[in-house]
Scaffold this active site. Structure first.
Site, PDB file in Angstrom:
ATOM      1  N   THR A  77      70.690 -19.408 -86.715  1.00 37.90           N
ATOM      2  CA  THR A  77      71.584 -19.083 -87.835  1.00 37.90           C
ATOM      3  C   THR A  77      71.494 -20.113 -88.947  1.00 37.90           C
ATOM      4  O   THR A  77      71.882 -19.824 -90.080  1.00 37.90           O
ATOM      5  CB  THR A  77      73.041 -18.985 -87.355  1.00 37.90           C
ATOM      6  OG1 THR A  77      73.399 -20.213 -86.719  1.00 37.90           O
ATOM      7  CG2 THR A  77      73.202 -17.843 -86.380  1.00 37.90           C
ATOM      8  N   ALA A  78      71.012 -21.303 -88.658  1.00 39.97           N
ATOM      9  CA  ALA A  78      70.833 -22.314 -89.705  1.00 39.97           C
ATOM     10  C   ALA A  78      69.394 -22.332 -90.182  1.00 39.97           C
ATOM     11  O   ALA A  78      69.115 -22.257 -91.373  1.00 39.97           O
ATOM     12  CB  ALA A  78      71.245 -23.696 -89.191  1.00 39.97           C
ATOM     13  N   CYS A 120      70.510  -7.828 -96.017  1.00 43.87           N
ATOM     14  CA  CYS A 120      70.693  -9.144 -96.635  1.00 43.87           C
ATOM     15  C   CYS A 120      69.740 -10.196 -96.107  1.00 43.87           C
ATOM     16  O   CYS A 120      69.442 -11.164 -96.796  1.00 43.87           O
ATOM     17  CB  CYS A 120      72.137  -9.618 -96.481  1.00 43.87           C
ATOM     18  SG  CYS A 120      72.551 -10.280 -94.847  1.00 43.87           S
ATOM     19  N   GLN A 152      80.194   6.967 -96.100  1.00 42.21           N
ATOM     20  CA  GLN A 152      79.900   7.555 -97.405  1.00 42.21           C
ATOM     21  C   GLN A 152      78.392   7.499 -97.617  1.00 42.21           C
ATOM     22  O   GLN A 152      77.696   8.428 -97.268  1.00 42.21           O
ATOM     23  CB  GLN A 152      80.696   6.853 -98.512  1.00 42.21           C
ATOM     24  CG  GLN A 152      82.169   7.239 -98.506  1.00 42.21           C
ATOM     25  CD  GLN A 152      82.942   6.725 -99.701  1.00 42.21           C
ATOM     26  OE1 GLN A 152      82.386   6.444-100.753  1.00 42.21           O
ATOM     27  NE2 GLN A 152      84.251   6.588 -99.546  1.00 42.21           N
ATOM     28  N   ALA A 194      82.464 -17.653 -89.994  1.00 41.25           N
ATOM     29  CA  ALA A 194      81.465 -16.585 -90.066  1.00 41.25           C
ATOM     30  C   ALA A 194      82.031 -15.295 -89.473  1.00 41.25           C
ATOM     31  O   ALA A 194      83.243 -15.099 -89.361  1.00 41.25           O
ATOM     32  CB  ALA A 194      80.178 -17.004 -89.376  1.00 41.25           C
ATOM     33  N   GLU A 229      84.510   7.275-110.406  1.00 47.10           N
ATOM     34  CA  GLU A 229      84.658   5.977-111.066  1.00 47.10           C
ATOM     35  C   GLU A 229      86.098   5.548-111.310  1.00 47.10           C
ATOM     36  O   GLU A 229      86.400   4.356-111.354  1.00 47.10           O
ATOM     37  CB  GLU A 229      83.959   6.015-112.429  1.00 47.10           C
ATOM     38  CG  GLU A 229      82.479   6.291-112.384  1.00 47.10           C
ATOM     39  CD  GLU A 229      81.936   6.461-113.788  1.00 47.10           C
ATOM     40  OE1 GLU A 229      81.386   5.491-114.331  1.00 47.10           O
ATOM     41  OE2 GLU A 229      82.090   7.562-114.349  1.00 47.10           O
TER      42      GLU A 229
END
Length: 1357
Positions: free
Chosen positions: A275-276, A47, A116, A351, A1288
């Site tokens: 972090t900012a 991310c 997984q 957080a 699914e």
């Protein structure tokens, strides 16, 4: 004082080895260095903002105060490498390895089936490992807190938490232990509870007895490097400087140097946790030429206690602040700790643990973020800021002026924040903090609040009052005028009402405020006031006001509790937030036949083949492949307009940047540029924000991304611009013809019905959020025109074909390789082919290898996801609940190109009936063309959206009939062998078994009665229960898509290599294929191996999708093995007592081929849409789920109390993998229906582009009790060993949570005398739940006229 020239030496340790670097770029993060420089690719990039936990590592520093090292988990993607001087880093490779020794943490998460796809697993391991280094026997609360910052999209978290629980001191163990029998006590996986029979013969899927786990000995962990201890005890006091191309990093050695540097460079930011500043600078944020790190200034980490309060150094991390607060709260009188307790409570949900370990108190305060949890509490708690500069020190209040960012209340040039002073609370003073977010953990609040009241001695009159809010605008705000007007008022409900009115008048939230949800956030302002009022009242009534005498006899004399309003018992539910607990539960399945040979693994819960590799970081994903010589990185230039003509594309400025090799445009494509309506690279026109226009290739990923900002694209806007389904309907904007199925006489049945009602259902879209973003590596082979493509894809043959067409070369010159995929869920069927083709054009043009890795923001912007849906139903029914006629129209938002939308529409219509036999039906569906990125395949392929419409209709019928919804469901359910609306015959017996078993196990009548009793006593908390059945059709609606091939080699040493056409996505297809081969060849799995999926090995493969990957490929593997075994039969007959190795050696000597291909022609499937009939699906999977929830009517939050799932898995090939698929799909479905919300700007740009804005379920979202049962085996000749594909189907079962929430909301509305709303909106977010639970607080808020202001986001469904 300019920074000195050159760079100093950076010294730190990684996995016990010293790293010394001098040429360090301050913009390089620890994650980049680990992966690129050290080749430690176990730490994953997912991310880039510290929000997912995939890059978690352990950072250790020597603490001179304690004389011991301090271990913390941190997100490597946020940590500047320059900040690590004197630190020790431990990555997943440093914890354990399959080549040396697997650590107990790694072993247990693998053997507990906690992996997984495995992309998140190294981060999970590091969070657990760090927890154990600090707490060798952690509590379950500490376990939950440690994993709160880690996301997993596959497993559903339950097995991960179970693996961690094995280390806990307060673990409750298996859910069966209360009955005197536990799976962890049994000798093997074929045993069962004493006296069990029938369904009770199932065994718990917690598969490995504790005795088989290797023990964990904390004393055997690596020691902290002595050299770093010496460095910490005798620190250098000179400044350290590291210079990069664009940024210089200076770390002063002392306070004086820091103040001198800040005086010389007042505009330079101070960076501690990053972090900012880190997320703000990605991907295209502001560049600061000078960064100052005060980490080596001990004065900034000092904590001092005085008579009037705590003074906490600005350099303390938020995790250290938690420790400081906990110590003070335990030591100080309660009357002094009101503010400290409020801060401690807020920190627990701020957080994730990794970010709290990095983020500093000073950074949090000075960033003055609107959504701050701490600043509102600090502001009302009368906190003050100690500021320092070369000119001296001063004290500044943290008040409304500071929060607003006014010039008079900010830092002067050259000043720094040294510490924050938090005063102790006083007698009769109350302080509380509040927050409400999209998710219970690791989510920024929609609104945060701090409130403080001081009551006059001996009365309930307000002597002082302070209220502050975060999340309402650009900054946190206070309500000083309201507080002033309330002084002297009594603490009564009348004063509360006045306070609400005053605050709503003073604290404004404009209609277009960032974050939207304006009316919801306004409601929270007063909901929090009410909660604060009740909390204070409770303490007053208890005689426990701060400073009150402790005994009742004295309190009655000096602290007359009877002068205060009585707190009704029914209001107790409004006092506290919903708790978060570690889930319990049971997973049961059919044990194998006792006569089955012990070496036959089919039907046994075999661990995922790559489980241990996932846990050690040794499982190689696409971007983990080593860099190729002269390799280039690619980044994409995307459209910023929703519908426009491209006037020009000017790459000149980008080409002048250092490291840029070329810019790839449509003109560079030698072959086909996609299709006419779906171009790989835009030509002349763009149809949505995020459409790819061109691509930049450069020496590094960073250079390529910077260059994309310098490609100048000139647009001319075009009309129309369509975003929502309603707009498309009005403008007749559709992608394909209507799809329709009809049976019976619908209109006549409506006329004969007792009642007819109509309703609408809106279902939002869903982002795949696979942990591994889209990525591809293309390597051209010099001289022969061949290409090797390594892709993260579900369909390697489609990648091969698309690249071939794009380059105008034969398929046989393009080979696509897939080792494993870090999650797909349908999102890696089509898009990897387009991205692979673009990268291939770059590789051919430059003659160099090209690597394309999308960051999370671009991945979410470009790729599309689940189709949003708008459904309308009209239903006629008898008063008994029997439905006589049903007419449903569905419209899906397909985006700007056709893609998979026509197929999704077809599947949607085919599956709409779900489990119900209704004689008169009409289903119609259309795919809308809009100016949004084209939506695509997603787990369930239309069923989760469409079936929600059907079930919403059933629920509405039940409400009108005054019946429980489960009664109406059962009344209309298929009962005997019958035909569907498309004339396909099937037996519903397994469906009815699942339904009956689920209701019995869940004790639905009893639970409903208990929920009703709870609801009568709790106006502010409501419980709801719901059960849903499921008939899920498996496979594609075309025979050709069910075919599969395999290739099996047996080598002369007896080892076997198995290749097949399925992609390993985490579902364990490779594991299952080896189980099949092991059974067929009668060879232990230890002798079998699989390498990768490759188009050069198995050609013409079909996408691994539609839940049939194991079915089809397993049949092909079976066929190949049977061919081999038939060849070996004469040899085996001659030497029946021989070994496998003997037979293989003899076969080789006799020149018998030991290699065989296998082929499966596919299940028969077809659909004639002209006639409205066919057999489009080979078989069905049946299931049922019952969920119970509790909602907080004041905030809209919910907790999942319990879920029971019963699934028809046929004869499971691997119960552990199948249960994992069910649990993972269920929680992903629960996310779809409760928290996963996509927001688009009025200009069509996706606003929710990462884990900060888009909330997939976390470990806190798992039901507190989760029970999964696989029905006893049922036999069928159609499928492989009578197994069924479960990839699914479990997705829709998450809707049981949605309908349980709806049930709870209905109870709240019933209390308030409100009518049921027939418009259903999914997801059931806190906003929607809160606003549906209308009360006097929702009635207070001012309403926005939709036409008065431009909204922050627009609805698209």
């Amino acid at each position: 004082m300019p920074p000195p020239p050159g760079s100093d030496e950076l010294v730190f340790f990684v996995n016990g080895r010293k790293v010394t670097e001098r040429d360090i770029d301050p913009e390089v993060t620890l994650l980049t260095f680990l992966r690129r420089n050290l080749g430690l690719t176990g730490t994953k990039s997912a991310c880039g903002g510290g929000g997912c936990g995939a890059c978690t590592v352990m950072l250790s520093r020597h603490d001179p105060a304690s004389g011991k090292p301090r271990h913390v988990s941190i997100p490597a993607c946020l940590v500047p490498l320059c900040s690590l001087h004197g630190a020790a880093i431990t990555t997943v490779e440093g914890v354990g390895s399959i080549r040396t020794r697997v650590h107990p943490v790694q072993e247990r998460i693998a053997r507990s089936h906690g992996t997984q796809c495995g992309f998140c697993t190294p981060g999970m391991v590091m969070s657990l490992y760090t927890l154990l280094r600090n707490h060798p026997q952690p509590s379950e609360e500490q376990l939950a807190d440690a994993l709160a910052g880690n996301l997993c999209r596959c497993t559903g978290y339950r097995p991960i938490l179970e693996s961690g629980r094995t280390f806990c001191s307060d673990s409750h163990g298996c859910g069966q232990s209360g009955a005197g029998w536990c799976c962890l006590d049994r000798p093997g996986d074929d045993s069962s509870p004493p006296g069990s029979s029938g369904l009770q013969a199932h065994v718990c899927s917690e598969l490995l007895p504790k005795a088989e786990f290797q023990p964990w000995d904390p004393s055997q962990e690596p020691i902290f490097p002595p050299e770093l201890t010496r460095m910490a005890e005798s620190p250098e006091r000179r400044s350290l400087t590291f210079r990069g191309d664009r940024v210089t990093w200076v770390s002063p050695g002392g306070l004086r140097e820091l103040l001198e540097l800040k005086a010389q460079h007042p505009e330079a930011p101070l960076v501690l946790g990053n972090t900012a500043l880190g997320p703000a600078s990605k991907p295209h944020g502001r560049v600061h030429p000078l960064l100052i790190s005060p980490a080596r200034v001990p004065e900034l980490s000092a904590v001092t206690e005085s008579r009037d309060g705590l003074t906490i150094g600005a350099g303390c991390s938020l995790a250290q602040l938690q420790d400081v607060l906990a110590k003070s709260i335990s030591e100080l009188p309660e009357e002094k700790t009101q503010t400290l307790r409020a801060l401690a409570t807020a920190l627990r949900k701020l957080a994730g643990q990794q970010v709290r370990n990095l983020a500093s108190l000073g950074g949090h305060v000075m960033s003055r973020q609107s959504s701050s949890d701490l600043n509102p509490i600090l502001a009302v708690g009368r906190a003050a800021l100690h500021l320092l500069s070369e000119g001296g020190a001063r004290l500044m209040p943290l008040d409304e002026l500071f929060l607003a960012g006014t010039a008079s209340a900010g830092l002067r040039p050259g000043e720094i924040l040294e510490s924050v002073h938090v005063p102790y609370s006083r007698k009769r003073e109350f302080v509380s903090g509040f927050r409400q977010a999209q998710a219970p953990q690791n989510a920024m609040p929609h609104v945060s609040a701090g409130m403080r009241v001081l009551l006059a001695e001996g009365t309930n009159a307000i002597e002082d009052l302070s209220i502050a809010y975060g999340g309402l605008g650009a900054t946190a705000v206070m309500a000083p005028r309201s507080c002033q007007q309330l002084l002297g008022k009594p603490w009564t409900e009348e004063t509360l009402d006045e306070a609400c009115r005053l605050v709503l008048g003073e604290v404004a939230i404009p209609g277009p405020a960032p974050g939207g949800r304006v009316e919801f956030r306004r409601t929270l302002l007063v909901s929090f006031l009410f909660r604060f009022y009740l909390q204070v009242l409770r303490e007053l009534r208890r005689g426990r006001a701060p400073g009150a005498p402790s005994t009742l006899s004295v309190s009655v004399q000096h602290w007359d509790i009877w002068r205060y309003p009585r707190l009704p018992d029914q209001s107790l539910g409004a006092l506290e937030d919903l708790p978060v607990t570690v889930p319990q539960g049971m997973q049961t399945y059919q044990r194998v036949d006792p006569q089955q040979p012990s070496q036959d693994p089919v039907g046994r819960p075999v661990m995922h083949l790559s489980g241990l590799k996932h846990a050690t970081g040794e499982a190689v994903f696409c971007d983990d492949l080593p860099r190729v010589d002269r390799e280039l990185s690619m980044a994409l230039v995307t459209s910023t307009r929703p519908h426009a003509r491209i006037v020009s594309v000017d790459p000149a400025e980008a080409l002048r940047l250092p490291g840029v090799a070329d810019v790839i445009t449509a003109k560079d494509i030698p072959g086909t540029n996609g299709t006419e309506d779906d171009r790989l690279l835009a030509v002349d026109e763009v149809l949505c924000v995020g459409q790819v226009i061109c691509a930049v290739v450069a020496e590094t990923d960073e250079q390529a991304k910077r260059a994309t900002e310098r490609v100048r694209v000139t647009y001319e806007d075009l009309e129309p611009v369509v975003f929502s389904i309603q707009d498309a309907m009005r403008q007749n904007s559709f992608l394909c013809p209507e799809k329709k199925l009809e049976q019976g006489n619908v209109e006549e049945a409506f006329e004969k019905a007792d009642r007819v009602i109509e309703g609408e259902v809106h279902v939002g879209g869903q982002e795949h959020f696979y942990m591994e973003t889209q990525r591809v590596l293309v390597i051209p082979k010099a001289g022969d025109g061949e290409l090797d493509i390594y892709a993260s894809t579900q369909d390697p043959a489609h990648v091969q074909k698309t690249v071939s067409l794009t380059l105008n070369v034969p398929h046989n010159q393009v080979t696509c390789h897939v080792k494993r995929v870090g999650g797909g869920f349908g999102g890696k069927v089509g898009k990897p082919a387009a991205l692979g083709a673009i990268a291939a054009v770059g590789a051919i043009k430059t003659g160099r290898a090209v690597r394309l890795v999308l960051d999370r923001e671009d991945d979410m912007l470009i790729t599309g996801g689940r189709h949003p849906l708008f459904g309308k139903y009209k239903v006629g029914f008898k008063d008994s609940g029997r439905i006589k006629a049903l007419d449903i129209e569905c419209y899906i938002n397909g985006g700007c190109t056709l893609g998979d939308s026509e197929l999704v529409t077809e599947f949607l219509i085919l599956k709409l009936e779900n489990a119900y036999k209704i004689r008169n039906l009409r289903f119609r569906g259309r795919a809308c063309r809009t100016n949004l990125p084209s939506n695509t395949a997603f787990r369930g392929f239309g069923f989760p959206q469409g079936a929600l419409v059907t079930e919403a209709c059933i629920t509405a019928v039940a409400a009108k009939c005054g019946l429980p919804p489960e009664k109406v469901r059962e009344k209309n359910m298929y009962k005997t062998v019958d035909k569907t609306i498309y004339k396909q015959a099937f037996s519903p017996e397994p469906l009815r078994q699942c339904w009956a078993e689920c209701l019995e196990r869940a004790d639905l009548p009893g639970r409903r009665a208990r929920a009703d009793a709870f609801n009568q006593q709790n106006p502010w908390r409501k419980r709801g229960v719901a059960a849903v059945p499921m008939k899920f059709s498996v496979g594609f609606a075309a025979t050709s898509y069910h075919q599969a091939a395999a290739l099996v080699h047996v080598y002369t040493d007896g080892s076997v290599l198995v290749a097949h056409g399925g992609s390993e996505l985490g579902q364990g297809i490779h594991t299952k294929m080896l189980q099949v081969a092991s059974r067929e060849l009668r060879v232990p799995m230890s002798r079998l191996h699989t390498q990768e999926t490759s188009t050069a090995t198995v050609p013409n493969t079909v996408a691994t999708a539609a839940s049939i990957g194991a079915d089809a490929n397993g049949k092909a593997v079976q066929n190949a093995c049977q061919t081999l075994l038939k060849r070996l039969e004469p040899i085996i007959k001659k030497n029946a007592e021989g070994t496998w190795e003997d037979w293989i050696e003899a076969a080789f000597e006799q020149r018998i081929s030991l290699s065989a291909t296998g082929y499966f022609r596919g299940y028969k499937a077809f659909m004639d849409w002209e006639k409205g009939e066919g057999e489009p699906f080979p078989y069905y999977v049946f299931g049922a789920a019952c969920s119970e929830v509790e909602i907080d009517c004041l905030t809209g939050a919910h907790r999942k109390l319990r879920t029971d799932i019963v699934m028809d898995a046929g004869c499971s090939l691997n119960p552990a993998l199948d249960v994992g698929q069910v649990e993972g799909a269920f929680l992903q479905g629960a996310g779809l229906y409760t928290s996963e919300e996509l927001h688009y700007s009025p200009e069509g740009a996706l606003l929710s582009r990462g884990p900060a804005e888009y909330k997939i379920p976390t470990a806190a979202d798992v039901p507190e009790e989760l029970n999964v049962t696989l029905l006893p085996s049922s036999q069928t000749q159609l499928t492989l060993y009578s197994s069924k594909g479960l990839g699914e189907s479990g997705m829709f079962l998450g809707s049981s949570v949605f309908f349980a929430i709806s049930d709870a909301v209905t109870a709240a509305r019933r209390d308030r005398g409100l009518a049921e709303d027939c418009t259903v909106r999914s997801p059931a977010t806190p906003e929607r739940v809160r606003m549906a639970c209308q009360d006097r607080f929702t009635e207070m808020i001012p309403r926005e006229d939709p036409g008065t202001a431009k909204p922050w986001s627009i609805p698209i469904a």
